[in-house]
Design a protein around this motif. Structure first.
Motif, PDB file in Angstrom:
ATOM      1  N   PHE A 133      24.743   3.334 -11.242  1.00  0.00           N
ATOM      2  CA  PHE A 133      24.094   4.644 -11.283  1.00  0.00           C
ATOM      3  C   PHE A 133      22.989   4.682 -12.343  1.00  0.00           C
ATOM      4  N   ALA A 134      23.140   3.909 -13.400  1.00  0.00           N
ATOM      5  CA  ALA A 134      22.043   3.814 -14.375  1.00  0.00           C
ATOM      6  C   ALA A 134      20.825   3.191 -13.706  1.00  0.00           C
ATOM      7  N   GLY A 135      21.048   2.195 -12.847  1.00  0.00           N
ATOM      8  CA  GLY A 135      19.948   1.567 -12.111  1.00  0.00           C
ATOM      9  C   GLY A 135      19.240   2.578 -11.223  1.00  0.00           C
ATOM     10  N   ILE A 136      20.031   3.395 -10.526  1.00  0.00           N
ATOM     11  CA  ILE A 136      19.428   4.420  -9.667  1.00  0.00           C
ATOM     12  C   ILE A 136      18.615   5.404 -10.502  1.00  0.00           C
ATOM     13  N   SER A 137      19.173   5.818 -11.641  1.00  0.00           N
ATOM     14  CA  SER A 137      18.433   6.789 -12.441  1.00  0.00           C
ATOM     15  C   SER A 137      17.186   6.142 -13.040  1.00  0.00           C
ATOM     16  N   GLY A 138      17.232   4.842 -13.310  1.00  0.00           N
ATOM     17  CA  GLY A 138      16.031   4.143 -13.760  1.00  0.00           C
ATOM     18  C   GLY A 138      14.951   4.191 -12.688  1.00  0.00           C
ATOM     19  N   ALA A 139      15.359   3.956 -11.439  1.00  0.00           N
ATOM     20  CA  ALA A 139      14.403   4.031 -10.332  1.00  0.00           C
ATOM     21  C   ALA A 139      13.829   5.442 -10.214  1.00  0.00           C
ATOM     22  N   MET A 140      14.709   6.440 -10.440  1.00  0.00           N
ATOM     23  CA  MET A 140      14.227   7.826 -10.373  1.00  0.00           C
ATOM     24  C   MET A 140      13.251   8.118 -11.506  1.00  0.00           C
ATOM     25  N   LEU A 141      13.520   7.536 -12.655  1.00  0.00           N
ATOM     26  CA  LEU A 141      12.602   7.738 -13.782  1.00  0.00           C
ATOM     27  C   LEU A 141      11.237   7.135 -13.450  1.00  0.00           C
ATOM     28  N   ALA A 142      11.265   5.981 -12.761  1.00  0.00           N
ATOM     29  CA  ALA A 142      10.006   5.377 -12.324  1.00  0.00           C
ATOM     30  C   ALA A 142       9.272   6.332 -11.390  1.00  0.00           C
ATOM     31  N   MET A 143      10.014   6.959 -10.460  1.00  0.00           N
ATOM     32  CA  MET A 143       9.393   7.897  -9.529  1.00  0.00           C
ATOM     33  C   MET A 143       8.832   9.103 -10.274  1.00  0.00           C
ATOM     34  N   TYR A 144       9.522   9.511 -11.321  1.00  0.00           N
ATOM     35  CA  TYR A 144       9.066  10.664 -12.094  1.00  0.00           C
ATOM     36  C   TYR A 144       7.807  10.327 -12.887  1.00  0.00           C
ATOM     37  N   GLN A 145       7.816   9.130 -13.484  1.00  0.00           N
ATOM     38  CA  GLN A 145       6.680   8.754 -14.338  1.00  0.00           C
ATOM     39  C   GLN A 145       5.490   8.238 -13.542  1.00  0.00           C
ATOM     40  N   THR A 146       5.705   7.936 -12.287  1.00  0.00           N
ATOM     41  CA  THR A 146       4.733   7.339 -11.357  1.00  0.00           C
ATOM     42  C   THR A 146       4.284   5.938 -11.782  1.00  0.00           C
ATOM     43  N   SER A 147       4.792   5.445 -12.896  1.00  0.00           N
ATOM     44  CA  SER A 147       4.477   4.066 -13.279  1.00  0.00           C
ATOM     45  C   SER A 147       5.645   3.496 -14.068  1.00  0.00           C
ATOM     46  N   VAL A 148       5.712   2.181 -14.142  1.00  0.00           N
ATOM     47  CA  VAL A 148       6.808   1.531 -14.858  1.00  0.00           C
ATOM     48  C   VAL A 148       6.234   0.542 -15.857  1.00  0.00           C
ATOM     49  N   GLN A 149       6.721   0.615 -17.060  1.00  0.00           N
ATOM     50  CA  GLN A 149       6.381  -0.398 -18.037  1.00  0.00           C
ATOM     51  C   GLN A 149       7.609  -0.650 -18.895  1.00  0.00           C
ATOM     52  N   ALA A 150       7.843  -1.932 -19.201  1.00  0.00           N
ATOM     53  CA  ALA A 150       9.080  -2.299 -19.892  1.00  0.00           C
ATOM     54  C   ALA A 150       9.230  -1.575 -21.221  1.00  0.00           C
ATOM     55  N   ASN A 151       8.107  -1.299 -21.867  1.00  0.00           N
ATOM     56  CA  ASN A 151       8.182  -0.736 -23.216  1.00  0.00           C
ATOM     57  C   ASN A 151       8.704   0.692 -23.279  1.00  0.00           C
ATOM     58  N   THR A 152       8.779   1.370 -22.122  1.00  0.00           N
ATOM     59  CA  THR A 152       9.365   2.718 -22.174  1.00  0.00           C
ATOM     60  C   THR A 152      10.884   2.653 -22.234  1.00  0.00           C
ATOM     61  N   PHE A 153      11.473   1.497 -21.888  1.00  0.00           N
ATOM     62  CA  PHE A 153      12.937   1.408 -21.846  1.00  0.00           C
ATOM     63  C   PHE A 153      13.483   0.788 -23.121  1.00  0.00           C
ATOM     64  N   LYS A 154      13.086   1.346 -24.240  1.00  0.00           N
ATOM     65  CA  LYS A 154      13.548   0.826 -25.525  1.00  0.00           C
ATOM     66  C   LYS A 154      14.946   1.340 -25.824  1.00  0.00           C
ATOM     67  N   SER A 155      15.533   0.761 -26.880  1.00  0.00           N
ATOM     68  CA  SER A 155      16.890   1.201 -27.215  1.00  0.00           C
ATOM     69  C   SER A 155      16.901   2.670 -27.626  1.00  0.00           C
ATOM     70  N   ALA A 156      15.740   3.190 -28.058  1.00  0.00           N
ATOM     71  CA  ALA A 156      15.680   4.614 -28.390  1.00  0.00           C
ATOM     72  C   ALA A 156      16.095   5.464 -27.195  1.00  0.00           C
ATOM     73  N   MET A 157      15.797   4.985 -25.996  1.00  0.00           N
ATOM     74  CA  MET A 157      16.182   5.713 -24.797  1.00  0.00           C
ATOM     75  C   MET A 157      17.703   5.764 -24.656  1.00  0.00           C
ATOM     76  N   THR A 158      18.348   4.634 -24.928  1.00  0.00           N
ATOM     77  CA  THR A 158      19.812   4.624 -24.883  1.00  0.00           C
ATOM     78  C   THR A 158      20.381   5.623 -25.889  1.00  0.00           C
ATOM     79  N   TYR A 159      19.781   5.677 -27.088  1.00  0.00           N
ATOM     80  CA  TYR A 159      20.290   6.607 -28.097  1.00  0.00           C
ATOM     81  C   TYR A 159      20.118   8.046 -27.635  1.00  0.00           C
ATOM     82  N   GLU A 160      18.986   8.333 -26.982  1.00  0.00           N
ATOM     83  CA  GLU A 160      18.794   9.681 -26.439  1.00  0.00           C
ATOM     84  C   GLU A 160      19.927  10.031 -25.483  1.00  0.00           C
TER      85      GLU A 160
END
Lengths: 372, 287
Positions: free
Chosen positions: A244-271
């Motif tokens: 389900f984390a994978g699915i939500s990652g895909a949804m985040l890509a759809m929301y952001q309209t672009s994907v870049q590895a640097n947005t998925f930092k550990s800060a995101m996990t802490y959030e």
């Protein structure tokens, strides 16, 4: 069905919520910020609930969520970039996937095919994340407590570095971003996808397997003595959570309209961890409420603190970045005084309003943002 | 051995069980058995090796040497291997050398039909009394993950709930079935642990100091409870206990350990009058 009669007090507010979402989608002039918060909140709800399944219900303190989201996001993106845009997106590389699932299927079956294509790629995104979770589960889940957290955090960071490798560039476009794939146009789609996924997680939690997860959280030794295979169930929970984390990652890509590895930092996990803690460890509706509140606070409600135009004359307190100071203080207050989060380990339902509940934790009155 | 197995009617049989921690032999060549329907007690002064023996039976420890059989078939088997083989100080090191080692996980042994309780009560603390019992049914599932998630196992769930309720009825816990498990008084928590163990449908019940921390009245009622459990569920029971009243009241046979060795075995009356047992408990004057 007996199911609906039994859960009427949970189902009604959910239906009301969805009706509101549809209305918001239709009427013009809704503040942009509200739409952003609702969209992102829906996506974060799913990943928070998936983290809660692992941390709150199975008692495995894992911090790999951003890594699995990244896998999902890249899987979704690389499979769906429209073939016309591929040469532009993959400027320096020859793309490995020459097709776009959504385009192929919409060519076959029109807009129904496009929807099917998106659903299919979301499932594939989840499966890829789940597959990696399965691979690392065996060594990683032998660790306990903090060590597990460190190992999963490390895994997420390694994945983030690896995905930018030159060798993987035909799929991931190296460190350049991926774009040109179908994204969310309205509110309804993210709410629907998150809603269905969270419903599935609730079904899992309330099944006999969910009871086994909770038993492991409550007392691992007793759970094993009652015949619950620890390795199997921990891995199961880990794989489901990552799916389900994978699915939500895909949804985040759809929301952001672009994907870049640097947005998925550990800060995101802490959030996400913060959302789970604020919402209540072991409460699905708590994670949902928590994610909407968190996103609204960080993206919207506290924005004015960054604007020096709102300063009281003579006290130049407000300036860009001050928002994060207040936000951090609020979180500290939250964690200090509402240690069990908004919901504790209880679930939201209308009976909250009809009967007096135990006084611990603040009760959220923002019904609209409640409980998918 | 095969002949032995054919005629082995015991529920549980320990043969030449030795446990060595570093240089210390905690349990030394212990052989014992529990026959169907029996209540057997394992007693001994502090540090005699009772808990170590118990942990080997339940799969928590892997014995250094020896074999444990459940209902006639070997389930645990080991011989001194690796580092310990050079410093092995026990007996019969060669007996199981050429046989396959068996080292099942704890949950595997429970699935085979033995269930245990804990000396320091371990209930699922966030769950109700009923849910504590219901969780123990999970290992008897016959359906897969997806049918459980999509509620295609309703019949199975329904029968588990029914069985759990009737189990709570027989164990006298149905009045508190919706209470939080840890909010129960101590004596009832003990009962719940036993009920939860019974929910796994065991043939052998292993009780680790069931009367620990109980006053005489509670101990008396527990004694009656254990006797009733044996009668109504037809289980065999092996227990470790310090309360001699309880042990002497309900045990059919007693094994006495001292310094890891079995020093006596027999019926309660024989044990009570056994010189070595009295010496072990009270100490001997050296001359």
């Amino acid at each position: 069905m007996a199911f609906f009669r039994k859960h009427i007090k949970t189902i009604v507010p959910i239906l009301v919520l969805y009706a509101l979402v549809v209305v918001l989608d239709l009427i013009p002039g809704v503040p942009m910020m509200l739409l952003t918060v609702l969209k992102k909140g829906a996506i974060y709800s799913l990943v928070a609930v998936s983290m809660n399944l692992l941390n709150g219900f199975t008692g495995l303190f894992s911090l790999g969520q951003a890594g699995f989201m990244l896998l999902g996001a890249y899987t979704y993106a690389s499979l769906n970039i429209s073939s016309g845009l591929k040469p532009i997106v993959y400027q320096y590389y020859t793309p490995l996937f020459r097709f776009s699932i959504t385009e192929v299927l919409s060519g076959v079956a029109g807009s129904a095919g496009a929807v099917l294509g998106i659903v299919l790629s979301l499932v594939i995104a989840g499966l890829v994340a789940a597959f990696f979770a399965y691979l690392i589960a065996l060594p990683v889940l032998k660790l306990r407590g903090d060590y597990l957290a460190i190992a999963t955090l490390g895994f997420a960071e390694i994945i983030r570095a690896l995905i930018q490798l030159e060798a993987l560039a035909p799929v991931t476009n190296g460190s350049q971003l991926l774009r040109g794939f179908p994204y969310f146009r309205g509110l309804f789609a993210p709410f629907l996808i998150s809603g269905v996924c969270i419903f599935l997680i609730v079904l899992i939690i309330n099944s006999t397997y969910g009871r086994a997860f909770i038993a492991i959280r409550d007392d691992e030794i007793a759970a094993e003595a009652m015949g619950i295979n620890l390795a199997y169930h921990k891995r199961l929970s880990f794989v489901i959570s990552s799916f389900f984390a994978g699915i939500s990652g895909a949804m985040l890509a759809m929301y952001q309209t672009s994907v870049q590895a640097n947005t998925f930092k550990s800060a995101m996990t802490y959030e996400i961890l913060l959302i789970v803690v604020i919402g209540g460890i072991g409460s699905v509706s708590g994670s949902c409420i928590g994610s909407f509140l968190f996103i609204a606070m960080s993206e919207w409600w506290l924005r004015f603190l960054d604007n020096s135009a709102y300063n009281i004359p003579g006290i130049p307190l407000l300036r860009p970045g001050f928002r994060m100071v207040v936000f951090s203080v609020l979180i500290m207050i939250m964690v200090l005084f509402f240690r069990r989060g908004i919901m504790g380990d209880r679930e939201f339902s209308l009976s909250f309003f009809s009967k007096k509940t135990r006084g611990e934790g603040g009760r959220s009155d923002s019904r609209r943002e409640t409980d998918e | 051995m095969s002949e032995n197995m054919l005629h082995d009617t015991s529920i549980l049989r320990l043969e030449n069980i030795t446990m060595q921690f570093g240089g210390v032999v905690a349990v030394d060549n212990l052989s014992m058995e529990v026959r169907p329907g029996e209540i057997v007690a394992l007693i001994g002064p502090n540090g005699a090796g009772k808990t170590t023996a118990f942990n080997m039976i339940t799969g928590v420890y892997e014995p250094t040497n020896g074999q444990i059989s459940f209902e006639g078939s070997p389930v645990v088997r080991n011989h001194p291997r690796g580092k310990i083989s050079k410093m092995y100080a026990g007996q019969n090191a060669d007996l199981y050398k050429n046989k396959e080692t068996l080292s099942p996980s704890v949950d595997r042994l429970t699935a085979l039909g033995m269930a245990r309780t804990f000396q320091n009560i371990r209930l699922f603390k966030s769950r109700t009394v009923f849910e504590n019992v219901l969780i123990a049914k999970h290992l008897r599932r016959t359906r897969g993950f997806f049918s459980a998630v999509f509620r295609l196992n309703r019949d199975e769930e329904a029968s588990w709930r029914e069985e759990s309720l009737s189990l709570l009825e027989t164990t006298g816990l149905s009045a508190v079935k919706d209470e939080n498990a840890v909010s129960l008084p101590y004596g009832l928590q003990r009962r719940l642990e036993i009920a939860r163990a019974l929910a796994t449908r065991p043939r052998l019940l292993l009780l680790d100091e069931p009367a620990a921390g109980m006053n005489p009245q509670e101990t008396d009622s527990l004694t009656a409870f254990i006797a009733r459990i044996r009668r109504e569920f037809g289980v065999s029971i092996l227990l470790i206990e310090h309360h001699m009243n309880l042990v002497m009241d309900i045990s059919d046979r007693i094994y006495v350990l001292d310094f890891g060795r079995m020093i006596a075995t027999g019926e309660p009356r024989e044990i009570q009058n056994n010189r070595r047992v009295i010496d072990a408990y009270l100490g001997v004057e050296e001359n």
